[in-house]
Design an enzyme around this catalytic site. Structure first.
Site, PDB file in Angstrom:
ATOM      1  N   LYS A   9     -19.095  12.868 -36.141  1.00  0.00           N
ATOM      2  CA  LYS A   9     -20.360  13.205 -35.489  1.00  0.00           C
ATOM      3  C   LYS A   9     -20.581  12.298 -34.271  1.00  0.00           C
ATOM      4  CE  LYS A   9     -25.225  13.458 -35.963  1.00  0.00           C
ATOM      5  NZ  LYS A   9     -25.540  12.071 -35.555  1.00  0.00           N
TER       6      LYS A   9
ATOM      7  N   GLY B 139     -17.454   8.546 -38.750  1.00  0.00           N
ATOM      8  CA  GLY B 139     -17.756   9.975 -38.740  1.00  0.00           C
ATOM      9  C   GLY B 139     -17.482  10.605 -37.375  1.00  0.00           C
TER      10      GLY B 139
ATOM     11  N   GLY C 119     -23.354  12.443 -45.415  1.00  0.00           N
ATOM     12  CA  GLY C 119     -22.301  12.169 -44.429  1.00  0.00           C
ATOM     13  C   GLY C 119     -21.671  10.805 -44.703  1.00  0.00           C
ATOM     14  N   HIS C 120     -22.535   9.801 -44.973  1.00  0.00           N
ATOM     15  CA  HIS C 120     -21.997   8.472 -45.297  1.00  0.00           C
ATOM     16  C   HIS C 120     -21.206   8.527 -46.611  1.00  0.00           C
ATOM     17  CE1 HIS C 120     -25.653   7.197 -42.887  1.00  0.00           C
ATOM     18  NE2 HIS C 120     -24.684   6.549 -42.271  1.00  0.00           N
TER      19      HIS C 120
END
Ligand code: PAF
Length: 282
Positions: free
Chosen positions: A149, A147, A36-37
Site C-alpha cells: 500500500k 505493505g 493489513g498489519h
C-alpha cells in the site's frame, strides 16, 4: 509475548535466542493495527521462526503536526491482536529511546522522492529512512516486511537497504482491502460514516483507470475523467493521481512496454489523508 521498551532489552532478547537456525522476521509499524498489519505478521511467521513487531509513531516522518497528534493510538488492542497472533516480541519504545538526540543526518533519496508522497510531504522519507535504519540496527532482523500500500515507501526502503548494505531481506506484502475495495489503513479509523463511503472513490478511480488503460485509451483522457470524478465528489480533495514506474517511481504519460507500472493516488476525505495504488502491469 515479550513487550520491550528499550534497545538494551531488545539486545538481550536477541542474545538469549538459541544460536542455531534462528530467522528473525521483523514488522515495523506505527500501531493502530488492522488486518493489513496482521497479514504482514502472518507472512513473517511463515518464513521466520522468531517474529518481532515494533510499535512507534515516528514523529520525524510527519510533516504536519496535526496529522501526528491525530494519529490513532490503540496500544492495548494492538498488543492483544499481536498476542493472538503469537508474536514473540513487541518493541514499544518512546521518543526519547529512539531519539535521545535529534538526528543531524539527512537522507536524500533523489528522484525516488521528488514525486508523489515525497513532493507533498517534504521530509517524510528522510524521517522514514532514519527510523527504519535505527529499527533495523536495533532489531537486526534477517527479514523485514512492508505493505505494498505504501509503494513509494517500499522503493525508498529497498534503496536504503541496498545503498547502506543492511543485511536484511525486504519482503513486500500485497495490500489488504475491505470487501468494498477500501485499502486498510490506520487512518480509516478517523473516517466518519459518510466519509467512509466517499473514500471509495479512490479505489473506484484506480480500477476504472486501470481498465481503461488496458483497453488502450490514452492516459491523459482517462486522467481528465478521473479529475472530473473527484471534482463532482464533494468533501474529497484529490492531491495526486499518477501513472508511475512501480520500482523507480518515475512518472509516466502512458503505458510503456516491459516495465512494471502502477497507478498511485492520494486524497483528503473529510480532512483525512488517504493513499492507495494498484499495479497496472506487474
Ligand atoms: O509504514 C509505516 O507504518 C511506517 O512508515 C514505518 C515503516 C513503521 C516507519 O515508521
Amino acid at each position: 509475548m515479550h513487550i520491550l521498551h528499550t534497545k538494551e532489552a531488545v539486545k538481550s532478547f536477541r542474545q538469549n535466542l538459541p544460536k542455531d537456525q534462528i530467522t528473525i522476521g521483523f514488522v515495523p509499524t506505527m500501531g493502530a493495527l488492522h488486518k493489513g498489519h496482521l497479514e504482514l505478521v502472518k507472512k513473517a511467521k511463515e518464513s521466520a521462526n522468531v517474529v518481532v513487531v515494533s510499535i512507534f509513531v515516528n514523529p520525524t516522518q510527519f510533516n504536519n503536526l496535526n496529522d501526528f497528534s491525530n494519529y490513532p493510538k490503540t496500544l492495548d488492542k494492538d498488543l492483544e491482536m499481536l498476542r493472538n497472533m503469537e508474536v514473540d516480541c513487541v518493541f514499544v519504545p518512546d521518543s526519547q529511546e529512539i531519539y535521545p538526540n535529534q538526528p543531524k543526518l539527512k537522507i536524500d533519496f533523489g528522484d525516488l522522492e521528488r514525486v508523489l508522497e515525497g513532493s507533498f510531504r517534504p521530509g517524510h522519507f528522510n524521517g522514514v529512512g532514519i527510523v527504519v535504519s535505527k529499527l533495523l540496527n536495533i532489531v537486526k532482523p534477517h527479514k523485514a516486511f512492508f505493505g505494498q500500500k505504501d509503494l513509494q515507501q517500499v522503493a525508498v526502503i529497498k534503496r536504503l537497504v541496498e545503498d547502506l548494505s543492511f543485511d536484511v531481506e525486504i519482503s513486500v506484502v500485497p495490500t489488504v482491502r475491505e470487501e468494498d475495495g477500501l485499502a486498510l489503513s490506520s487512518r480509516n479509523l478517523r473516517l466518519g460514516q459518510e466519509d467512509r463511503l466517499k473514500s471509495l472513490i479512490l479505489f473506484k478511480a484506480l480500477t476504472f483507470s486501470k481498465a481503461e488503460l488496458l483497453a488502450g485509451r490514452h492516459w491523459l483522457d482517462i486522467r481528465n475523467d478521473v479529475n472530473m470524478m473527484f471534482v463532482e465528489q464533494q468533501g474529497v480533495d484529490l492531491e495526486y493521481f499518477e501513472l508511475v514506474h512501480s520500482n523507480e517511481m518515475r512518472i509516466l504519460d502512458g503505458l510503456v512496454p516491459e516495465i512494471p507500472i502502477s497507478l498511485c493516488a492520494a486524497a483528503y476525505v473529510g480532512g483525512v489523508r488517504l493513499i492507495d495504488n494498484i499495479s497496472v502491469i506487474d
